[in-house]
Design an enzyme around this catalytic site. Structure first.
Site, mmCIF file in Angstrom:
data_model
loop_
_atom_site.group_PDB
_atom_site.id
_atom_site.type_symbol
_atom_site.label_atom_id
_atom_site.label_comp_id
_atom_site.label_asym_id
_atom_site.label_seq_id
_atom_site.Cartn_x
_atom_site.Cartn_y
_atom_site.Cartn_z
ATOM 1 N N ASP A 3 31.332 47.871 36.605
ATOM 2 C CA ASP A 3 32.700 47.442 37.601
ATOM 3 C C ASP A 3 33.028 48.713 36.985
ATOM 4 O OD1 ASP A 3 35.310 46.901 37.699
ATOM 5 O OD2 ASP A 3 35.269 44.959 36.175
ATOM 6 N N MET A 25 45.230 42.188 32.407
ATOM 7 C CA MET A 25 45.310 43.134 30.774
ATOM 8 C C MET A 25 46.660 42.678 30.525
ATOM 9 S SD MET A 25 44.505 46.355 33.563
ATOM 10 C CE MET A 25 43.545 46.250 34.137
ATOM 11 N N ASP A 58 41.712 41.084 37.623
ATOM 12 C CA ASP A 58 41.104 42.149 36.181
ATOM 13 C C ASP A 58 42.863 41.696 35.356
ATOM 14 O OD1 ASP A 58 39.119 44.215 35.854
ATOM 15 O OD2 ASP A 58 40.173 44.310 38.664
ATOM 16 N N MET A 82 31.212 48.220 31.802
ATOM 17 C CA MET A 82 32.133 48.431 32.168
ATOM 18 C C MET A 82 31.419 50.203 32.492
ATOM 19 S SD MET A 82 34.480 47.020 32.908
ATOM 20 C CE MET A 82 35.498 48.525 33.295
ATOM 21 N N HIS A 108 38.173 39.126 34.636
ATOM 22 C CA HIS A 108 37.743 40.263 33.429
ATOM 23 C C HIS A 108 38.805 39.729 32.916
ATOM 24 C CE1 HIS A 108 37.233 44.385 33.254
ATOM 25 N NE2 HIS A 108 37.176 43.284 32.605
ATOM 26 N N MET A 142 40.632 41.720 30.235
ATOM 27 C CA MET A 142 40.784 43.025 29.216
ATOM 28 C C MET A 142 42.162 42.736 28.525
ATOM 29 S SD MET A 142 40.323 45.678 31.568
ATOM 30 C CE MET A 142 40.727 44.765 33.380
ATOM 31 N N HIS A 188 36.745 39.590 42.030
ATOM 32 C CA HIS A 188 36.820 39.698 40.720
ATOM 33 C C HIS A 188 38.511 39.800 40.554
ATOM 34 C CE1 HIS A 188 35.669 42.327 37.268
ATOM 35 N NE2 HIS A 188 36.107 43.281 37.498
ATOM 36 N N SER A 247 37.890 43.995 43.842
ATOM 37 C CA SER A 247 38.689 43.917 42.784
ATOM 38 C C SER A 247 39.964 43.900 43.437
ATOM 39 C CB SER A 247 38.844 44.859 41.951
ATOM 40 O OG SER A 247 39.680 44.540 40.703
ATOM 41 N N GLY A 300 37.379 47.995 43.964
ATOM 42 C CA GLY A 300 38.403 48.054 43.922
ATOM 43 C C GLY A 300 39.339 48.928 44.995
ATOM 44 N N SER A 301 39.466 50.212 44.030
ATOM 45 C CA SER A 301 39.882 51.465 44.890
ATOM 46 C C SER A 301 38.701 51.457 46.517
ATOM 47 C CB SER A 301 40.283 52.706 44.184
ATOM 48 O OG SER A 301 39.313 53.272 43.919
HETATM 49 C C1 DX5 Z 1 39.534 48.406 35.774
HETATM 50 C C2 DX5 Z 1 38.902 47.346 36.509
HETATM 51 C C3 DX5 Z 1 37.913 47.222 37.479
HETATM 52 C C4 DX5 Z 1 39.206 48.304 38.292
HETATM 53 C C5 DX5 Z 1 37.834 49.181 39.207
HETATM 54 O O1 DX5 Z 1 39.572 48.452 34.169
HETATM 55 O O2 DX5 Z 1 37.801 46.660 35.058
HETATM 56 O O3 DX5 Z 1 37.866 46.405 37.892
HETATM 57 O O4 DX5 Z 1 39.353 46.708 39.772
HETATM 58 O O5 DX5 Z 1 38.389 50.129 40.380
HETATM 59 P P1 DX5 Z 1 37.860 51.295 40.326
HETATM 60 O O6 DX5 Z 1 36.582 50.538 41.722
HETATM 61 O O7 DX5 Z 1 38.795 52.202 41.249
HETATM 62 O O8 DX5 Z 1 37.187 51.575 39.928
HETATM 63 ZN ZN ZN Z 2 37.045 44.437 36.309
#
Ligand code: DX5
Ligand code: ZN
Length: 248
Positions: free
Chosen positions: A215, A77, A75, A177, A106, A108, A73, A48, A237-238
Site C-alpha cells: 500500500d 484515519m 482507509d 506500507m 485499513h 489508521m 480498500h 483505494s 489510490g491516486s
Molecule cells: C495511505 C493509504 C493508502 C493510499 C494510497 O495512508 O493507506 O491506501 O490511499 O494512495 P496512493 O496509491 O496514491 O499512494
Molecule cells: Zn491504505
C-alpha cells in the site's frame, strides 16, 4: 461450495479452480476468496477509495468494478495515529450495499481494539490494523477472528518485518506500507518493497498462509517492482483514480 463458485465467477473471467482447494475450504466465502487470491498467478488489485471523489462514492465503486478492482480498500484515519480524518462506520455501512466486492478496511487509528466490532458490523470483510497503534496486536487479531472477519496487520515503513514474528501464524494478511501512512499520492519508498520478498520467504519456510498486500506509491512506474517482489494484493489510490495505473 457452489455459491462461492458463482460469487467468484461473477468477478473473474479466467478461473482455474483447483478443486482440492475447494474441498478444504468449508468456511465463509471470504476465506475462500483469500485462498483464491493467493492461488492466482497475478496479484489482485485493491483500489483505494481515498483518492475517489467523495461526492460520488457510488460512481467510484462502479469504476472499481469496471476497471478490474477485486477488493475495495477503505482507509480510515482518526486524526491521531495519522493527522487527517477520513470516514468511519456510517459511511462504510452506507456503501456496503453498492457492491459484493470484499471491503478491505485499513484502520489508521490508535487503539484499534476499541473499533473492531463496530467496523465488522458496518460491513468490513478484512480489517487491517497497525502494529504501531496497539499494545495488544495478538488480541486484536483474535477479536477480528471472533467477528468472523479476516485479520490484517499493517506495518509502517519504519517497522521491520521481524516485529511481526509472533503474529505471522495467525494473521490472514500482512499489509506493507510503502509510504508513511496518512495521505495518498506520495512517492514509494523502494526499501519497503524488499519486505515483500522477506515475507514471502518466511511464508514458504514456515508454511504460513497470509496474503502480502502493498500500500502506497504504486503507479505505472513502480507497479512492476511491486509485482516482481511477489505481492498478492496491490493497493492503488491516486494512479487508479487518475486512470494512469496501466494495470493490465
Ligand atoms: C495511505 C493509504 C493508502 C493510499 C494510497 O495512508 O493507506 O491506501 O490511499 O494512495 P496512493 O496509491 O496514491 O499512494
Ligand atoms: Zn491504505
Amino acid at each position: 461450495m457452489s455459491s462461492n463458485f458463482f460469487y467468484l465467477r461473477k468477478y473473474f473471467f479466467v478461473i482455474e479452480l483447483d478443486y482440492s482447494i475447494i474441498e478444504h475450504v468449508k468456511c465463509c466465502k471470504f476465506c475462500f476468496y483469500l485462498v483464491f487470491l493467493k492461488s492466482m498467478k497475478s496479484p489482485a488489485l485493491a483500489p483505494s477509495l481515498l483518492s475517489a471523489d467523495f461526492s460520488s462514492l457510488e460512481k467510484a465503486i462502479k469504476q472499481i468494478e469496471e476497471k478490474n478492482g477485486q477488493v475495495v480498500h477503505i482507509d480510515v484515519m482518526d486524526g491521531q495515529f495519522v493527522p487527517e480524518i477520513t470516514y468511519g462506520q456510517p459511511v462504510i455501512r452506507s456503501i456496503r450495499k453498492l457492491t459484493k466486492l470484499p471491503f478491505d478496511v485499513h484502520l489508521m487509528v490508535n487503539f484499534p481494539e476499541d473499533q473492531i466490532k463496530s467496523f465488522a458490523d458496518a460491513g468490513a470483510d478484512w480489517i487491517d490494523f497497525h502494529l504501531e497503534a496497539t499494545n495488544h496486536p495478538h488480541r486484536v487479531i483474535q477479536m477480528i477472528h471472533d467477528c468472523g472477519k479476516k485479520a490484517g496487520v499493517a506495518i509502517n515503513p519504519g517497522t521491520p518485518v521481524s516485529a511481526l514474528s509472533e503474529l505471522l501464524e495467525s494473521a490472514d494478511i500482512i499489509l506493507i506500507m510503502t509510504v508513511n501512512p496518512g495521505w495518498g499520492g506520495q512517492k514509494i519508498i523502494p526499501s519497503c518493497v524488499k519486505k515483500v520478498v522477506e515475507l514471502k520467504k518466511i511464508r514458504e519456510e514456515k508454511g504460513y498462509n497470509y496474503l502480502i498486500e502493498v500500500d502506497g506509491g504504486v503507479n505505472a512506474e513502480t507497479l512492476s517492482s511491486v509485482k516482481d517482489a511477489g505481492a498478492d494484493v496491490i493497493v492503488s489510490g491516486s494512479a487508479f483514480f487518475n486512470d494512469t495505473l496501466n494495470w493490465r
